[in-house]
Design an enzyme around this catalytic site. Sequence first.
Site, PDB file in Angstrom:
ATOM      1  N   GLY A   9       0.822  -1.218   0.000  1.00 32.91           N
ATOM      2  CA  GLY A   9       0.000   0.000   0.000  1.00 32.91           C
ATOM      3  C   GLY A   9       0.849   1.258   0.000  1.00 32.91           C
ATOM      4  O   GLY A   9       0.522   2.245   0.653  1.00 32.91           O
ATOM      5  N   ALA A  10       1.946   1.212  -0.776  1.00 28.62           N
ATOM      6  CA  ALA A  10       2.931   2.311  -0.737  1.00 28.62           C
ATOM      7  C   ALA A  10       2.687   3.384  -1.797  1.00 28.62           C
ATOM      8  O   ALA A  10       3.534   4.240  -2.018  1.00 28.62           O
ATOM      9  CB  ALA A  10       4.348   1.751  -0.872  1.00 28.62           C
ATOM     10  N   VAL A  58      -3.131  -7.303  -1.869  1.00 28.00           N
ATOM     11  CA  VAL A  58      -2.541  -8.114  -0.804  1.00 28.00           C
ATOM     12  C   VAL A  58      -3.566  -8.934  -0.011  1.00 28.00           C
ATOM     13  O   VAL A  58      -3.188  -9.760   0.803  1.00 28.00           O
ATOM     14  CB  VAL A  58      -1.662  -7.279   0.166  1.00 28.00           C
ATOM     15  CG1 VAL A  58      -0.355  -6.881  -0.479  1.00 28.00           C
ATOM     16  CG2 VAL A  58      -2.400  -6.082   0.729  1.00 28.00           C
ATOM     17  N   ASN A  84       1.477  -2.321   5.359  1.00 29.07           N
ATOM     18  CA  ASN A  84       0.871  -0.996   5.539  1.00 29.07           C
ATOM     19  C   ASN A  84      -0.505  -0.877   4.893  1.00 29.07           C
ATOM     20  O   ASN A  84      -1.320  -0.087   5.362  1.00 29.07           O
ATOM     21  CB  ASN A  84       1.815   0.075   4.974  1.00 29.07           C
ATOM     22  CG  ASN A  84       1.113   1.405   4.790  1.00 29.07           C
ATOM     23  OD1 ASN A  84       0.903   2.151   5.748  1.00 29.07           O
ATOM     24  ND2 ASN A  84       0.695   1.698   3.557  1.00 29.07           N
ATOM     25  N   TYR A 149     -12.769  -2.245  11.556  1.00 31.56           N
ATOM     26  CA  TYR A 149     -11.385  -1.739  11.492  1.00 31.56           C
ATOM     27  C   TYR A 149     -10.626  -2.059  12.777  1.00 31.56           C
ATOM     28  O   TYR A 149      -9.490  -2.536  12.741  1.00 31.56           O
ATOM     29  CB  TYR A 149     -11.444  -0.229  11.255  1.00 31.56           C
ATOM     30  CG  TYR A 149     -10.115   0.460  11.045  1.00 31.56           C
ATOM     31  CD1 TYR A 149      -9.466   0.396   9.818  1.00 31.56           C
ATOM     32  CD2 TYR A 149      -9.530   1.202  12.070  1.00 31.56           C
ATOM     33  CE1 TYR A 149      -8.257   1.056   9.631  1.00 31.56           C
ATOM     34  CE2 TYR A 149      -8.327   1.853  11.885  1.00 31.56           C
ATOM     35  CZ  TYR A 149      -7.692   1.782  10.658  1.00 31.56           C
ATOM     36  OH  TYR A 149      -6.494   2.438  10.471  1.00 31.56           O
ATOM     37  N   ALA A 151     -11.242  -4.405  14.916  1.00 32.42           N
ATOM     38  CA  ALA A 151     -11.024  -5.867  14.974  1.00 32.42           C
ATOM     39  C   ALA A 151      -9.801  -6.241  14.149  1.00 32.42           C
ATOM     40  O   ALA A 151      -8.931  -7.001  14.593  1.00 32.42           O
ATOM     41  CB  ALA A 151     -12.261  -6.594  14.452  1.00 32.42           C
ATOM     42  N   LYS A 153      -7.278  -4.347  13.253  1.00 28.43           N
ATOM     43  CA  LYS A 153      -6.030  -3.754  13.757  1.00 28.43           C
ATOM     44  C   LYS A 153      -5.598  -4.390  15.080  1.00 28.43           C
ATOM     45  O   LYS A 153      -4.415  -4.462  15.383  1.00 28.43           O
ATOM     46  CB  LYS A 153      -6.197  -2.239  13.903  1.00 28.43           C
ATOM     47  CG  LYS A 153      -6.404  -1.519  12.556  1.00 28.43           C
ATOM     48  CD  LYS A 153      -5.209  -1.706  11.639  1.00 28.43           C
ATOM     49  CE  LYS A 153      -5.324  -0.922  10.351  1.00 28.43           C
ATOM     50  NZ  LYS A 153      -4.152  -1.080   9.475  1.00 28.43           N
ATOM     51  N   ILE A 182      -3.353  10.648  11.765  1.00 27.85           N
ATOM     52  CA  ILE A 182      -2.282  11.113  10.876  1.00 27.85           C
ATOM     53  C   ILE A 182      -2.929  11.742   9.644  1.00 27.85           C
ATOM     54  O   ILE A 182      -3.897  11.194   9.098  1.00 27.85           O
ATOM     55  CB  ILE A 182      -1.375   9.928  10.444  1.00 27.85           C
ATOM     56  CG1 ILE A 182      -0.936   9.094  11.661  1.00 27.85           C
ATOM     57  CG2 ILE A 182      -0.170  10.431   9.643  1.00 27.85           C
ATOM     58  CD1 ILE A 182      -0.197   9.845  12.749  1.00 27.85           C
TER      59      ILE A 182
HETATM   60  P1  NAD Z   1      -4.352   5.676   2.404  1.00 26.93           P
HETATM   61  O1  NAD Z   1      -5.747   5.295   2.046  1.00 26.93           O
HETATM   62  O2  NAD Z   1      -3.886   7.066   2.144  1.00 26.93           O
HETATM   63  O3  NAD Z   1      -3.330   4.639   1.707  1.00 26.93           O
HETATM   64  C1  NAD Z   1      -3.546   3.263   1.736  1.00 26.93           C
HETATM   65  C2  NAD Z   1      -2.933   2.644   0.490  1.00 26.93           C
HETATM   66  O4  NAD Z   1      -3.172   1.220   0.544  1.00 26.93           O
HETATM   67  C3  NAD Z   1      -3.570   3.155  -0.817  1.00 26.93           C
HETATM   68  O5  NAD Z   1      -2.570   3.533  -1.733  1.00 26.93           O
HETATM   69  C4  NAD Z   1      -4.373   1.946  -1.322  1.00 26.93           C
HETATM   70  O6  NAD Z   1      -4.466   1.858  -2.726  1.00 26.93           O
HETATM   71  C5  NAD Z   1      -3.568   0.790  -0.746  1.00 26.93           C
HETATM   72  N1  NAD Z   1      -4.360  -0.433  -0.650  1.00 26.93           N
HETATM   73  C6  NAD Z   1      -5.643  -0.537  -0.199  1.00 26.93           C
HETATM   74  N2  NAD Z   1      -6.055  -1.813  -0.317  1.00 26.93           N
HETATM   75  C7  NAD Z   1      -5.020  -2.519  -0.850  1.00 26.93           C
HETATM   76  C8  NAD Z   1      -4.850  -3.881  -1.202  1.00 26.93           C
HETATM   77  N3  NAD Z   1      -5.824  -4.769  -1.038  1.00 26.93           N
HETATM   78  N4  NAD Z   1      -3.652  -4.275  -1.726  1.00 26.93           N
HETATM   79  C9  NAD Z   1      -2.659  -3.378  -1.908  1.00 26.93           C
HETATM   80  N5  NAD Z   1      -2.764  -2.067  -1.574  1.00 26.93           N
HETATM   81  C10 NAD Z   1      -3.938  -1.647  -1.057  1.00 26.93           C
HETATM   82  O7  NAD Z   1      -4.179   5.306   3.946  1.00 26.93           O
HETATM   83  P2  NAD Z   1      -3.089   5.790   5.034  1.00 26.93           P
HETATM   84  O8  NAD Z   1      -3.751   6.774   5.915  1.00 26.93           O
HETATM   85  O9  NAD Z   1      -1.784   6.104   4.393  1.00 26.93           O
HETATM   86  O10 NAD Z   1      -2.994   4.435   5.875  1.00 26.93           O
HETATM   87  C11 NAD Z   1      -1.942   3.503   5.736  1.00 26.93           C
HETATM   88  C12 NAD Z   1      -2.059   2.487   6.872  1.00 26.93           C
HETATM   89  O11 NAD Z   1      -2.005   3.178   8.121  1.00 26.93           O
HETATM   90  C13 NAD Z   1      -3.387   1.714   6.865  1.00 26.93           C
HETATM   91  O12 NAD Z   1      -3.160   0.379   7.276  1.00 26.93           O
HETATM   92  C14 NAD Z   1      -4.197   2.444   7.902  1.00 26.93           C
HETATM   93  O13 NAD Z   1      -5.197   1.625   8.474  1.00 26.93           O
HETATM   94  C15 NAD Z   1      -3.124   2.812   8.896  1.00 26.93           C
HETATM   95  N6  NAD Z   1      -3.481   3.913   9.798  1.00 26.93           N
HETATM   96  C16 NAD Z   1      -3.706   5.170   9.315  1.00 26.93           C
HETATM   97  C17 NAD Z   1      -4.019   6.191  10.198  1.00 26.93           C
HETATM   98  C18 NAD Z   1      -4.255   7.600   9.737  1.00 26.93           C
HETATM   99  O14 NAD Z   1      -4.564   8.444  10.583  1.00 26.93           O
HETATM  100  N7  NAD Z   1      -4.095   7.916   8.461  1.00 26.93           N
HETATM  101  C19 NAD Z   1      -4.115   5.923  11.561  1.00 26.93           C
HETATM  102  C20 NAD Z   1      -3.875   4.634  12.016  1.00 26.93           C
HETATM  103  C21 NAD Z   1      -3.550   3.641  11.114  1.00 26.93           C
END
Ligand code: NAD
Length: 241
Positions: A9-10, A58, A84, A149, A151, A153, A182
């Site tokens: 998910g980069a 993934v 991620n 979500y 569950a 995490k 974030i």
């Molecule tokens: P985002 O939506 O900006 O980015 C997530 C990326 O994951 C996207 O590019 C998306 O295309 C990709 N993705 C989604 N499903 C996928 C799959 N099945 N296979 C491959 N790639 C996939 O989200 P973010 O805010 O950058 O979050 C990244 C991680 O951090 C996530 O796991 C999220 O739950 C976690 N997180 C984020 C926050 C926050 O405040 N932003 C807080 C806690 C945890």
Amino acid sequence: MAETALITGAGQGIGEAIALRLAKDGFNIAVNDLREAAAVAGKCRALGVKAECFPADVSDYGACEGMVKEVKERFGSIDVLVNNAGITRDGLAVRMSEADYDLVIRVNQKSVFNMMKLAGAVMMRQKGGRIISVSSVAGVHGNAGQLNYSASKAAIIGMTMTMAKELGSRGVTVNAVAPGFIQTPMTDALTEEQKAAILSQIAMKRYGQVEEIAGVVSFLAGSDSSYVTGQTIEISGGLSM
Ligand code: NAD
């Protein structure tokens, strides 16, 4: 030979920041996302390392199998795995559809099984490696509107401790980070009211930046954390105390 980090998910947000930070640290970068994230791979290459895209869903075991095999063939090793990729489908539990529950579990949790198992096997054979998964404060403390979500995490935290116990003797450390609020496209989607409610609970009275997650992931991927395993580090500016 430089070590290789595979980040799921980069293509944007926290995953992109982790890819760029690990590239700065000198890792070759395997950039995974659902679609080809050519811009991120290009930014990593501009930092002087090898970087290629490995588009795959993934949550699909077969796709992960193909990706892990390809990364190993193209880069020679997988030294760091960052789980991620993640999604949200928020709603109060009594109104949540079964489809939204199942989808979030599949994308956020089963994907971690797929990748921990497949990359973990590679790392066991290498007798070394780092697995870092992105959990959330919602997985540690719960969050109204996020039953699915939280569950997924919380499961990541249990999986992290289990894999740490299974792989510790092979020189593989397994840790998680639990971000708070974030600033990313995921959280930009929240309403102003939701954002204000969260801000009032953060000790540091500001949202986190993606680089602040990437910095802790860099620590967990590097030699300074060689005796840290099975841990979940909250990165939340004091959101939950
Ligand atoms: P985002 O939506 O900006 O980015 C997530 C990326 O994951 C996207 O590019 C998306 O295309 C990709 N993705 C989604 N499903 C996928 C799959 N099945 N296979 C491959 N790639 C996939 O989200 P973010 O805010 O950058 O979050 C990244 C991680 O951090 C996530 O796991 C999220 O739950 C976690 N997180 C984020 C926050 C926050 O405040 N932003 C807080 C806690 C945890």
